[in-house]
Design a protein around this motif. Structure first.
Motif, short mmCIF file in Angstrom:
data_model
loop_
_atom_site.label_atom_id
_atom_site.label_comp_id
_atom_site.label_asym_id
_atom_site.label_seq_id
_atom_site.Cartn_x
_atom_site.Cartn_y
_atom_site.Cartn_z
N TYR A 1 -29.82 -55.04 60.47
CA TYR A 1 -31.03 -54.69 59.80
C TYR A 1 -31.02 -54.92 58.25
O TYR A 1 -32.17 -55.68 57.96
CB TYR A 1 -31.16 -53.29 59.97
N ILE A 2 -30.19 -54.71 57.60
CA ILE A 2 -30.35 -55.04 56.25
C ILE A 2 -30.30 -56.49 55.82
O ILE A 2 -31.09 -57.19 54.99
CB ILE A 2 -28.82 -54.50 55.51
N ASP A 3 -29.66 -57.43 56.77
CA ASP A 3 -29.70 -58.72 56.53
C ASP A 3 -31.10 -59.39 56.86
O ASP A 3 -31.50 -60.16 56.38
CB ASP A 3 -28.56 -59.32 57.68
N GLU A 4 -32.07 -58.54 57.76
CA GLU A 4 -33.24 -59.03 58.07
C GLU A 4 -34.36 -58.62 57.30
O GLU A 4 -35.31 -59.18 57.21
CB GLU A 4 -33.51 -58.93 59.56
N LYS A 5 -34.05 -57.42 56.56
CA LYS A 5 -35.03 -56.78 55.81
C LYS A 5 -35.14 -57.48 54.67
O LYS A 5 -34.24 -57.87 53.85
CB LYS A 5 -34.75 -55.37 55.60
N HIS A 6 -36.44 -57.58 53.92
CA HIS A 6 -36.57 -58.06 52.52
C HIS A 6 -36.91 -57.00 51.47
O HIS A 6 -37.71 -56.07 51.92
CB HIS A 6 -37.71 -59.23 52.70
N PHE A 7 -36.11 -57.10 50.62
CA PHE A 7 -36.09 -55.81 49.46
C PHE A 7 -37.04 -56.24 48.23
O PHE A 7 -36.56 -57.21 47.79
CB PHE A 7 -34.77 -55.45 49.23
N PHE A 8 -37.87 -55.57 47.91
CA PHE A 8 -38.40 -55.77 46.67
C PHE A 8 -37.74 -54.51 45.81
O PHE A 8 -37.90 -53.25 46.11
CB PHE A 8 -39.75 -55.53 46.61
N ILE A 9 -37.06 -54.88 44.53
CA ILE A 9 -36.53 -53.93 43.53
C ILE A 9 -37.11 -54.22 42.28
O ILE A 9 -37.15 -55.63 41.73
CB ILE A 9 -35.06 -54.32 43.66
N TYR A 10 -37.95 -53.03 41.92
CA TYR A 10 -38.55 -53.09 40.66
C TYR A 10 -37.73 -52.41 39.55
O TYR A 10 -37.21 -51.38 39.83
CB TYR A 10 -39.86 -52.46 40.62
N LYS A 49 -29.17 -60.36 51.02
CA LYS A 49 -29.72 -61.73 51.20
C LYS A 49 -31.17 -62.07 50.95
O LYS A 49 -31.46 -62.94 50.40
CB LYS A 49 -29.31 -62.05 52.80
N ASN A 50 -32.04 -61.04 51.02
CA ASN A 50 -33.26 -61.09 50.86
C ASN A 50 -33.77 -60.09 49.88
O ASN A 50 -34.16 -59.02 50.33
CB ASN A 50 -34.12 -60.95 52.31
#
Length: 168
Positions: A1-10, A49-50
């Protein structure tokens, strides 16, 4: 799940100030609790990764204001004054004091700026003010660190955009 999810960190200014300090001062002798926490955050983000790391224009400008304030403090804060009143609330100035204590004699705020953001007093910048010159240097760092700047003022026009309304 974590490898496929794209994270936006502000990153807000408080975090980004510490993040920026890691650029030139990541040695253990310059680490305080806050910097260690931000280093852990940075290392965790690098493992994803993303991920898209972002800072708003407002937080970036606040960071540069802290840097310009640190420069102003350094111009009048003598060793005797610092001894009498202690450290500042300005993170950049306190890091400069740490570096000054640990580095060679004659260490100046200009030396600190060069190590922190690559600022060179004799270099030609497109900027008219020190604020803008510091901004140029920090923007280079942002590019190296793959951190994008988000300007929400430019996004305000989306409120009246029919396509944006449909997507939202």
């Amino acid at each position: 799940y974590i490898d496929e999810k794209h994270f936006f960190i502000y990153l807000d200014a408080t975090v980004f100030i510490q993040y920026l300090c890691l650029y030139g001062f990541a040695k253990t002798e310059f680490m305080d609790r806050e910097r260690r926490v931000v280093m852990s955050l940075r290392d965790s983000m690098r493992q994803l990764k993303n991920v898209s790391v972002r800072i708003t224009q407002e937080h970036l400008e606040e960071t540069i204001r802290h840097l310009t304030q640190a420069e102003k403090i350094s111009s009048f804060a003598s060793d005797a004054l610092i001894e009498k009143f202690g450290d500042s609330k300005n993170v950049f100035f306190n890091l400069y004091l740490d570096a000054k204590r640990k580095e060679r004699a004659g260490y100046s705020f200009e030396n600190f700026l060069e190590k922190l953001i690559g600022f060179d007093e004799s270099a030609q910048y497109h900027a008219v003010t020190k604020f803008d010159a510091f901004m140029e240097c920090v923007r280079r760092y942002l590019k190296i660190a793959n951190i994008s700047v988000v300007n929400y003022e430019a996004a305000e026009y989306l409120e009246d955009d029919p396509m944006a309304k449909r997507i939202l």
